[in-house]
Design a protein around this motif. Structure first.
Motif, PDB file in Angstrom:
ATOM      1  N   MET A 296     -29.500 -27.662  45.060  1.00 34.66           N
ATOM      2  CA  MET A 296     -29.791 -26.331  44.558  1.00 34.66           C
ATOM      3  C   MET A 296     -28.778 -25.356  45.155  1.00 34.66           C
ATOM      4  O   MET A 296     -28.579 -25.315  46.356  1.00 34.66           O
ATOM      5  CB  MET A 296     -31.220 -25.961  44.964  1.00 34.66           C
ATOM      6  N   ILE A 297     -28.156 -24.582  44.305  1.00 37.65           N
ATOM      7  CA  ILE A 297     -27.215 -23.546  44.731  1.00 37.65           C
ATOM      8  C   ILE A 297     -28.008 -22.260  44.886  1.00 37.65           C
ATOM      9  O   ILE A 297     -28.760 -21.864  43.991  1.00 37.65           O
ATOM     10  CB  ILE A 297     -26.086 -23.397  43.698  1.00 37.65           C
ATOM     11  N   LYS A 298     -27.836 -21.600  46.035  1.00 38.57           N
ATOM     12  CA  LYS A 298     -28.639 -20.422  46.343  1.00 38.57           C
ATOM     13  C   LYS A 298     -27.755 -19.191  46.467  1.00 38.57           C
ATOM     14  O   LYS A 298     -26.629 -19.266  46.941  1.00 38.57           O
ATOM     15  CB  LYS A 298     -29.395 -20.637  47.653  1.00 38.57           C
ATOM     16  N   GLU A 299     -28.308 -18.067  46.051  1.00 33.98           N
ATOM     17  CA  GLU A 299     -27.599 -16.787  46.120  1.00 33.98           C
ATOM     18  C   GLU A 299     -28.629 -15.667  46.188  1.00 33.98           C
ATOM     19  O   GLU A 299     -29.686 -15.751  45.570  1.00 33.98           O
ATOM     20  CB  GLU A 299     -26.706 -16.612  44.895  1.00 33.98           C
ATOM     21  N   TRP A 300     -28.319 -14.613  46.921  1.00 33.39           N
ATOM     22  CA  TRP A 300     -29.210 -13.466  47.013  1.00 33.39           C
ATOM     23  C   TRP A 300     -28.862 -12.458  45.936  1.00 33.39           C
ATOM     24  O   TRP A 300     -27.700 -12.254  45.600  1.00 33.39           O
ATOM     25  CB  TRP A 300     -29.110 -12.815  48.393  1.00 33.39           C
ATOM     26  N   ALA A 301     -29.888 -11.819  45.378  1.00 34.16           N
ATOM     27  CA  ALA A 301     -29.711 -10.811  44.338  1.00 34.16           C
ATOM     28  C   ALA A 301     -30.602  -9.615  44.662  1.00 34.16           C
ATOM     29  O   ALA A 301     -31.577  -9.727  45.413  1.00 34.16           O
ATOM     30  CB  ALA A 301     -30.080 -11.383  42.980  1.00 34.16           C
ATOM     31  N   THR A 302     -30.273  -8.487  44.086  1.00 30.75           N
ATOM     32  CA  THR A 302     -31.032  -7.255  44.278  1.00 30.75           C
ATOM     33  C   THR A 302     -31.792  -6.931  42.997  1.00 30.75           C
ATOM     34  O   THR A 302     -31.238  -7.002  41.905  1.00 30.75           O
ATOM     35  CB  THR A 302     -30.083  -6.086  44.617  1.00 30.75           C
TER      36      THR A 302
ATOM     37  N   GLU B 241     -27.706 -27.799  40.571  1.00 35.82           N
ATOM     38  CA  GLU B 241     -26.295 -28.182  40.557  1.00 35.82           C
ATOM     39  C   GLU B 241     -25.892 -28.785  39.219  1.00 35.82           C
ATOM     40  O   GLU B 241     -24.789 -28.569  38.741  1.00 35.82           O
ATOM     41  CB  GLU B 241     -25.977 -29.188  41.667  1.00 35.82           C
ATOM     42  N   GLY B 242     -26.788 -29.542  38.610  1.00 38.93           N
ATOM     43  CA  GLY B 242     -26.491 -30.175  37.336  1.00 38.93           C
ATOM     44  C   GLY B 242     -26.157 -29.174  36.243  1.00 38.93           C
ATOM     45  O   GLY B 242     -25.262 -29.413  35.423  1.00 38.93           O
ATOM     46  N   SER B 243     -26.846 -28.051  36.228  1.00 41.12           N
ATOM     47  CA  SER B 243     -26.564 -27.039  35.206  1.00 41.12           C
ATOM     48  C   SER B 243     -25.215 -26.381  35.448  1.00 41.12           C
ATOM     49  O   SER B 243     -24.480 -26.094  34.497  1.00 41.12           O
ATOM     50  CB  SER B 243     -27.669 -25.991  35.173  1.00 41.12           C
TER      51      SER B 243
END
Length: 159
Positions: free
Chosen positions: A1-7, A71-73
């Protein structure tokens, strides 16, 4: 899983509008001085991406959420975007070269194949973007901006 923070920009009836900052992939690389990608990233516009994600928990503007993407997507969409135009370019160029036997025909075939591959990738991406497994999900939710308060207490001993 690729993780990123968003507002969070807004939240209405189970749908959160989120803003993600664009980050250069090479910002912490040791070879920053001689990197061509770093120079190109500086030339481009510094924008943010806005996306809509389903969320049952009420959110407030300014709140941070952690997004996850399978990750697959990401790999599948990268392959679609890069391989389709490239395959179209080579295949149609080779076909035109074989049919007409001139370099000009091969160049025209390459242009047509590249554009055709791009249009195929665009059409396929619209269909694939509707898949549930290709959608970003909210993994964790931070406290709202107004929920965290810092108070400083001054000592009365010095007076």
């Amino acid at each position: 899983m690729i993780k990123e923070w968003a507002t969070v920009v807004s939240w209405q009836s189970g749908e959160a509008l989120l803003s993600c900052d664009v980050k250069a992939s090479c910002s912490s690389c040791a070879s920053r001085a001689g990197c061509g990608s770093r120079i190109l990233n500086k030339l481009g516009p510094q924008t943010t991406h806005t996306l809509s994600v389903a969320c049952d928990t009420p959110l407030v503007a300014g709140q941070k959420v952690e997004l996850g993407l399978a990750e697959g997507s990401l790999i599948g969409s990268a392959l679609l975007v890069y391989i389709s135009p490239l395959a179209g370019l080579f295949l149609v160029s080779a076909l035109f070269q074989a049919l007409f036997g001139t370099n000009l025909a091969a160049i025209c075939g390459a242009v047509l194949g590249g554009v055709g591959g791009f249009l195929i990738a665009r059409a396929c991406s619209l269909k694939l973007s509707r898949r549930e497994s290709w959608q970003p999900v909210i993994l964790s939710i931070a406290l709202p901006p107004h929920a965290f308060r810092v108070e400083t207490i001054t000592s009365a001993e010095g007076q």
